[in-house]
Design an enzyme around this catalytic site. Structure first.
Site, short mmCIF file in Angstrom:
data_model
loop_
_atom_site.label_atom_id
_atom_site.label_comp_id
_atom_site.label_asym_id
_atom_site.label_seq_id
_atom_site.Cartn_x
_atom_site.Cartn_y
_atom_site.Cartn_z
N ASP A 1 -2.28 -0.53 5.58
CA ASP A 1 -2.56 0.03 6.92
C ASP A 1 -4.25 0.42 7.01
O ASP A 1 -4.67 0.68 8.15
CB ASP A 1 -2.01 1.40 7.23
CG ASP A 1 -2.35 2.53 6.18
OD1 ASP A 1 -2.40 2.34 5.25
OD2 ASP A 1 -3.00 3.46 7.01
N ASP B 1 1.06 -1.30 -0.04
CA ASP B 1 0.13 0.15 0.03
C ASP B 1 0.95 1.13 -0.01
O ASP B 1 2.04 1.32 0.42
CB ASP B 1 -0.76 -0.10 1.34
CG ASP B 1 -1.62 1.24 1.65
OD1 ASP B 1 -2.32 1.50 0.68
OD2 ASP B 1 -1.50 1.68 2.73
N LEU B 2 0.43 2.41 -0.33
CA LEU B 2 1.32 3.45 -0.31
C LEU B 2 1.14 4.61 0.74
O LEU B 2 1.80 4.59 1.80
CB LEU B 2 0.85 4.29 -1.56
CG LEU B 2 1.68 5.80 -2.05
CD1 LEU B 2 3.42 5.31 -2.07
CD2 LEU B 2 1.39 6.30 -3.46
N ASP B 3 -0.18 5.27 0.84
CA ASP B 3 -0.40 6.09 1.90
C ASP B 3 -0.49 5.28 3.50
O ASP B 3 -1.33 4.34 3.54
CB ASP B 3 -1.28 7.06 1.80
CG ASP B 3 -1.16 7.87 0.59
OD1 ASP B 3 -0.72 9.06 1.10
OD2 ASP B 3 -1.52 7.66 -0.43
#
Ligand SMILES: O=P(O)(O)OC[C@H]1O[C@H](O[C@H]2O[C@H](CO)[C@@H](O)[C@H](O)[C@H]2O)[C@H](O)[C@@H](O)[C@@H]1O
Length: 259
Positions: A205, A33-35
């Protein structure tokens, strides 16, 4: 990774830290995942960028994985193009829903929701609307105290909005295409080279990452939950983006970078 880093913000499920080495007999396919996972949250999504060290790390990981590295993000393709630039890494945007942009009924429903969110945003200063090709987001990071109040005023999803689903993300309410998520995106990637035949490992997250964790588990792999949110599907846990960075450095065999 230190045990104190794990304990600091471990979710109530007390998941274990993920393995720190590649199991030699089982090569991994890694989904990030990124953010909130690769990059810490910022008030303005446009401020988020990869550092030169992160870019180098992702390149090394990609080499170790023979290309089986993919970023699964909720961001638009344009945003991902800005963030990755010349870094050639497989990535899927908008929670895997990009194909919905060709569905005219979906687009009409999304336009109605966008209008409602823009009205809501005008009524509640500090919130703002992000429109992506296949989804629309109401951001409230600058006014988190309004979460409940905003939730009570969101457009209700009924038969007239049957192409949409609502995702309650981190300081966002997002309306996206029903029927596609990070789990379907992961499954699709796992059917193609160089991902096929590997153990799927998904790291994230947010609530949207639960679909990827579940898909990884169903394929014999596992999920790694990041941060304090209690995960339903992940088997492992990392405390924050710094812990993710250290874990990725371990996986990449970057011993100089370990603390
Ligand atoms: O799946 P991800 O890669 O984690 O993307 C999810 C959403 O990321 C962005 O919003 C989130 O990050 C922003 C910048 O740090 C933050 O301000 C916001 O509160 C977060 O929800 C992006 O703007 C969304 O479109 C993505 O869906």
């Amino acid at each position: 990774m230190t045990s104190s880093a794990i304990a600091r913000s471990a979710p109530s499920t007390m998941l274990a830290p993920p393995p720190s080495h590649w199991p030699a007999a089982q090569p991994w396919a890694l989904f990030l995942d990124l953010d909130g996972t690769l990059c810490a949250y910022r008030d303005d999504p446009a401020e988020v960028a990869l550092t030169p060290a992160q870019r180098a790390l992702l390149r090394r990981l990609q080499q170790r994985l023979h290309g089986a590295l993919c970023v699964l993000s909720g961001r638009s393709a344009a945003d991902l193009a800005r963030i990755f630039g010349d870094l050639q890494i497989a990535h899927v945007g908008e929670h895997g829903a990009a194909a919905a942009a060709a569905d005219v009924l979906f687009l009409a429903q999304l336009a109605r929701v966008e209008a409602a969110l823009r009205t809501l945003s005008t009524d509640f200063p500090g919130t703002w609307v992000e429109r992506k090709p296949s989804s629309c987001v109401l951001h409230y990071r600058r006014v988190p105290q309004l979460a409940e109040c905003l939730a009570a005023r969101l457009p209700g999803l009924d038969a007239s909005l049957d192409r949409l689903r609502r995702l309650d993300g981190v300081c966002v309410f997002e309306f996206a295409a029903r029927g596609s998520d990070k789990g379907s995106a992961l499954r699709a990637q796992m059917q193609t080279a160089p991902f096929r035949g590997r153990v799927a490992v998904a790291v994230g997250d947010d609530v949207t990452d639960e679909d990827a964790f579940a898909a990884a588990r169903a394929l014999g792999g596992f999920g790694v939950a990041v941060g304090g949110r209690a995960s339903v599907q992940a088997g492992f846990h990392l405390a924050d983006t710094a812990a993710v960075q250290r874990w990725l450095q371990q996986l990449a065999g970057d011993s100089d970078a370990l603390d």
